[in-house]
Design a protein around this motif. Structure first.
Motif, PDB file in Angstrom:
ATOM      1  N   VAL A 120       0.851  -1.198   0.000  1.00 33.84           N
ATOM      2  CA  VAL A 120       0.000   0.000   0.000  1.00 33.84           C
ATOM      3  C   VAL A 120       0.883   1.243   0.000  1.00 33.84           C
ATOM      4  N   LYS A 121       1.918   1.221   0.844  1.00 33.05           N
ATOM      5  CA  LYS A 121       2.820   2.385   0.909  1.00 33.05           C
ATOM      6  C   LYS A 121       3.535   2.595  -0.427  1.00 33.05           C
ATOM      7  N   ARG A 122       3.972   1.498  -1.041  1.00 31.86           N
ATOM      8  CA  ARG A 122       4.702   1.641  -2.319  1.00 31.86           C
ATOM      9  C   ARG A 122       3.763   2.132  -3.430  1.00 31.86           C
ATOM     10  N   ILE A 123       2.532   1.670  -3.413  1.00 35.20           N
ATOM     11  CA  ILE A 123       1.585   2.138  -4.450  1.00 35.20           C
ATOM     12  C   ILE A 123       1.300   3.633  -4.238  1.00 35.20           C
ATOM     13  N   LYS A 124       1.228   4.050  -2.977  1.00 37.43           N
ATOM     14  CA  LYS A 124       0.979   5.479  -2.716  1.00 37.43           C
ATOM     15  C   LYS A 124       2.142   6.351  -3.198  1.00 37.43           C
ATOM     16  N   GLU A 125       3.328   5.734  -3.339  1.00 41.90           N
ATOM     17  CA  GLU A 125       4.479   6.523  -3.826  1.00 41.90           C
ATOM     18  C   GLU A 125       4.414   6.780  -5.331  1.00 41.90           C
ATOM     19  N   ILE A 126       3.566   6.032  -6.043  1.00 38.59           N
ATOM     20  CA  ILE A 126       3.482   6.243  -7.500  1.00 38.59           C
ATOM     21  C   ILE A 126       2.877   7.623  -7.763  1.00 38.59           C
ATOM     22  N   ASP A 127       3.630   8.476  -8.419  1.00 36.66           N
ATOM     23  CA  ASP A 127       3.148   9.804  -8.796  1.00 36.66           C
ATOM     24  C   ASP A 127       2.459  10.536  -7.632  1.00 36.66           C
ATOM     25  N   ASN A 128       3.138  10.524  -6.471  1.00 30.71           N
ATOM     26  CA  ASN A 128       2.651  11.261  -5.280  1.00 30.71           C
ATOM     27  C   ASN A 128       1.224  10.917  -4.883  1.00 30.71           C
ATOM     28  N   GLY A 129       0.932   9.660  -4.788  1.00 33.28           N
ATOM     29  CA  GLY A 129      -0.396   9.250  -4.290  1.00 33.28           C
ATOM     30  C   GLY A 129      -1.500   9.386  -5.316  1.00 33.28           C
ATOM     31  N   ALA A 130      -1.138   9.283  -6.596  1.00 39.99           N
ATOM     32  CA  ALA A 130      -2.146   9.482  -7.648  1.00 39.99           C
ATOM     33  C   ALA A 130      -3.235   8.407  -7.637  1.00 39.99           C
ATOM     34  N   LEU A 131      -2.872   7.203  -7.167  1.00 40.70           N
ATOM     35  CA  LEU A 131      -3.848   6.104  -7.247  1.00 40.70           C
ATOM     36  C   LEU A 131      -4.644   5.942  -5.947  1.00 40.70           C
ATOM     37  N   GLY A 132      -5.946   5.809  -6.050  1.00 44.10           N
ATOM     38  CA  GLY A 132      -6.766   5.397  -4.916  1.00 44.10           C
ATOM     39  C   GLY A 132      -6.579   3.895  -4.715  1.00 44.10           C
ATOM     40  N   ILE A 133      -6.738   3.428  -3.472  1.00 47.52           N
ATOM     41  CA  ILE A 133      -6.507   1.998  -3.205  1.00 47.52           C
ATOM     42  C   ILE A 133      -7.696   1.383  -2.471  1.00 47.52           C
ATOM     43  N   THR A 134      -8.264   0.353  -3.086  1.00 46.89           N
ATOM     44  CA  THR A 134      -9.294  -0.467  -2.442  1.00 46.89           C
ATOM     45  C   THR A 134      -8.653  -1.790  -2.066  1.00 46.89           C
ATOM     46  N   LEU A 135      -8.933  -2.276  -0.864  1.00 45.20           N
ATOM     47  CA  LEU A 135      -8.475  -3.614  -0.483  1.00 45.20           C
ATOM     48  C   LEU A 135      -9.678  -4.539  -0.360  1.00 45.20           C
ATOM     49  N   GLN A 140     -10.059  -9.448   8.996  1.00 45.25           N
ATOM     50  CA  GLN A 140      -8.803  -9.172   9.677  1.00 45.25           C
ATOM     51  C   GLN A 140      -9.125  -8.567  11.039  1.00 45.25           C
ATOM     52  N   SER A 141      -8.108  -8.438  11.895  1.00 43.55           N
ATOM     53  CA  SER A 141      -8.331  -7.812  13.206  1.00 43.55           C
ATOM     54  C   SER A 141      -8.498  -6.294  13.023  1.00 43.55           C
ATOM     55  N   ASP A 142      -9.065  -5.640  14.030  1.00 43.80           N
ATOM     56  CA  ASP A 142      -9.213  -4.179  13.987  1.00 43.80           C
ATOM     57  C   ASP A 142      -7.850  -3.517  13.753  1.00 43.80           C
ATOM     58  N   GLU A 143      -6.824  -4.077  14.431  1.00 40.01           N
ATOM     59  CA  GLU A 143      -5.476  -3.491  14.344  1.00 40.01           C
ATOM     60  C   GLU A 143      -4.939  -3.556  12.916  1.00 40.01           C
ATOM     61  N   VAL A 144      -5.185  -4.688  12.254  1.00 35.34           N
ATOM     62  CA  VAL A 144      -4.678  -4.826  10.878  1.00 35.34           C
ATOM     63  C   VAL A 144      -5.429  -3.878   9.953  1.00 35.34           C
ATOM     64  N   TYR A 145      -6.747  -3.804  10.091  1.00 34.23           N
ATOM     65  CA  TYR A 145      -7.508  -2.848   9.259  1.00 34.23           C
ATOM     66  C   TYR A 145      -6.969  -1.434   9.467  1.00 34.23           C
ATOM     67  N   GLN A 146      -6.684  -1.109  10.745  1.00 30.92           N
ATOM     68  CA  GLN A 146      -6.177   0.238  11.060  1.00 30.92           C
ATOM     69  C   GLN A 146      -4.802   0.461  10.422  1.00 30.92           C
ATOM     70  N   GLU A 147      -3.954  -0.569  10.509  1.00 34.30           N
ATOM     71  CA  GLU A 147      -2.589  -0.455   9.949  1.00 34.30           C
ATOM     72  C   GLU A 147      -2.647  -0.188   8.442  1.00 34.30           C
ATOM     73  N   TRP A 148      -3.494  -0.895   7.740  1.00 34.30           N
ATOM     74  CA  TRP A 148      -3.592  -0.719   6.279  1.00 34.30           C
ATOM     75  C   TRP A 148      -4.215   0.633   5.938  1.00 34.30           C
ATOM     76  N   PHE A 149      -5.156   1.070   6.776  1.00 36.74           N
ATOM     77  CA  PHE A 149      -5.778   2.388   6.555  1.00 36.74           C
ATOM     78  C   PHE A 149      -4.725   3.488   6.703  1.00 36.74           C
ATOM     79  N   GLU A 150      -3.938   3.355   7.760  1.00 44.02           N
ATOM     80  CA  GLU A 150      -2.898   4.378   7.991  1.00 44.02           C
ATOM     81  C   GLU A 150      -1.815   4.332   6.911  1.00 44.02           C
ATOM     82  N   ALA A 151      -1.602   3.165   6.320  1.00 45.43           N
ATOM     83  CA  ALA A 151      -0.618   3.036   5.238  1.00 45.43           C
ATOM     84  C   ALA A 151      -1.109   3.739   3.965  1.00 45.43           C
ATOM     85  N   GLY A 152      -2.434   3.916   3.838  1.00 42.88           N
ATOM     86  CA  GLY A 152      -2.928   4.660   2.671  1.00 42.88           C
ATOM     87  C   GLY A 152      -4.110   4.039   1.936  1.00 42.88           C
ATOM     88  N   ALA A 153      -4.559   2.848   2.380  1.00 46.04           N
ATOM     89  CA  ALA A 153      -5.760   2.276   1.741  1.00 46.04           C
ATOM     90  C   ALA A 153      -6.974   3.042   2.261  1.00 46.04           C
TER      91      ALA A 153
END
Ligand code: SF4
Length: 363
Positions: A120-135, A140-153
């Motif tokens: 997720v972090k690497r995809i957000k680096e493409i052209d300064n966050g040009a791509l939206g990300i759906t997972l 998953q646990s609440d913590e994992v959902y939170q981790e991926w959300f904070e990463a940029g999904a």
């Protein structure tokens, strides 16, 4: 109540929805037309794209309808490398898709969770966050959902498959890995974290009634989800549910019922995003266009490298399995123009319903 009275109602009760789902012929066409008018009025004629990347068919679950269930030993298992996923994302960006969706069989191990975070972090680096990300990576646990959300999904799709507990356990094993209450809790967790949360159901399942489908639509409304994906159930011969293949409606009836579900939901939730699922095109060569004309506004062209696609068959005979991304690109553009729609390139295509809800909360 007459159809016109029904279509003019502000809110639908369950019996209204059942009546709409039972329409046929000219009445069904009136329903689809009304949904299309509402979509054009609220969302214009735009279609949003999500470049679909099928990361892996390795799954800890064994849903009774799914071709890649862990108990199906005929499947060759694969997992894309991080670089392969990145290449798909870069191709999606180059084609102007605006967003990618990463889908996989369900895994909860640390290596998988960390890989997704890095991706997720690497995809957000493409052209300064040009791509939206759906997972779309299951429970998953609440913590994992939170981790991926904070990463940029920022969008997550977790289909309930049926909001009726009894039917849920007819299409899933009843054990600790397939727990209805857990699935509901995951949807609540995604909503609470702040994802644009999507869910959905299969239409035309064995044992599914119009009552149950009406309850599904009311469930989406009650949860106030941002996106919904619905497609016709397609029985896979290597799954337990295939034994009921002769007890389900015909492919045409499942397709029509899916279109009515999309149309009724467009009337109930005019500004959400709704996917024209590939399953529609699998049962009917014009199925994706029909879903768009019935009120859907999102398409997920497949970006997965072609050599892996045959191994990600949740249902058989999936459409476009052999198409290359570049071919899909021009084909889709032509197909959408032919039905009076335009693809909105280089945009995330967020759910208008969600965006308005957030801005109300902030102001
Ligand atoms: S539907 Fe999803 S969770 Fe269920 S077996 Fe298939 S890939 Fe796994």
């Amino acid at each position: 109540m007459t159809l016109q009275h029904l279509l003019d109602k502000q809110y639908f009760e369950k019996e209204d929805i059942v009546q709409l789902l039972a329409t046929e012929g000219e009445e069904m066409q009136q329903l689809l037309q009304k949904a299309r008018e509402v979509k054009f009025a609220r969302l214009d004629n735009y279609v949003h794209l999500r470049g679909l990347i099928e990361l892996s068919n390795i799954c800890r679950k064994s849903c009774l309808y799914c071709g890649v269930r862990s108990d199906n030993h005929k499947v060759d298992r694969y997992e894309l490398t991080e670089d392969e996923v990145l290449e798909c994302a870069q191709m999606a960006h180059k084609l102007g898709y605006g967003s990618v969706a990463i889908q996989s069989g369900e895994r909860n191990d640390k290596a998988f969770v960390e890989k997704i975070t890095r991706l997720v972090k690497r995809i957000k680096e493409i052209d300064n966050g040009a791509l939206g990300i759906t997972l779309s990576l299951g429970e998953q646990s609440d913590e994992v959902y939170q981790e991926w959300f904070e990463a940029g999904a920022h969008r997550y799709l977790l289909r309930i498959e049926s909001s009726n507990e009894e039917l849920y356990y007819k299409i899933h094993p009843h054990d600790e890995r397939h727990d209805f209450a857990r699935r509901l809790a995951c949807i609540d967790s995604l909503l609470k974290i702040g994802y644009q949360t999507g869910t959905g159901v299969m239409v035309g399942l064995p044992f599914q009634t119009l009552d149950v489908l009406a309850e599904d639509l009311l469930f989406f409304k009650k949860k106030d989800v941002a996106m919904v994906g619905m497609g016709p159930f397609i029985p896979h011969p290597d799954t337990p549910l295939y034994q009921y293949a002769n007890q389900i409606p015909s492919a045409e009836d499942r397709m029509n019922l899916t279109l009515k579900m999309i149309a009724v939901l467009r009337l109930m939730m005019p500004e959400i995003n709704m996917v024209a699922a590939t399953a529609n095109q699998t049962v009917d060569p014009m199925g994706r266009e029909k879903a768009i004309m019935a009120g859907a506004n999102v398409i997920m062209p497949n970006m997965t490298p072609n050599e892996y696609r045959e191994d990600y068959l949740i249902y058989p005979d999936k459409a476009c399995v052999s198409d290359k991304p570049e071919e899909c690109y021009s084909c889709l553009d032509i197909r959408m123009k032919a039905i009076g729609h335009q693809i909105l390139y280089n945009a995330w295509g967020d759910s208008v319903a969600f965006t308005k809800k957030i801005s109300k909360l902030v102001n």
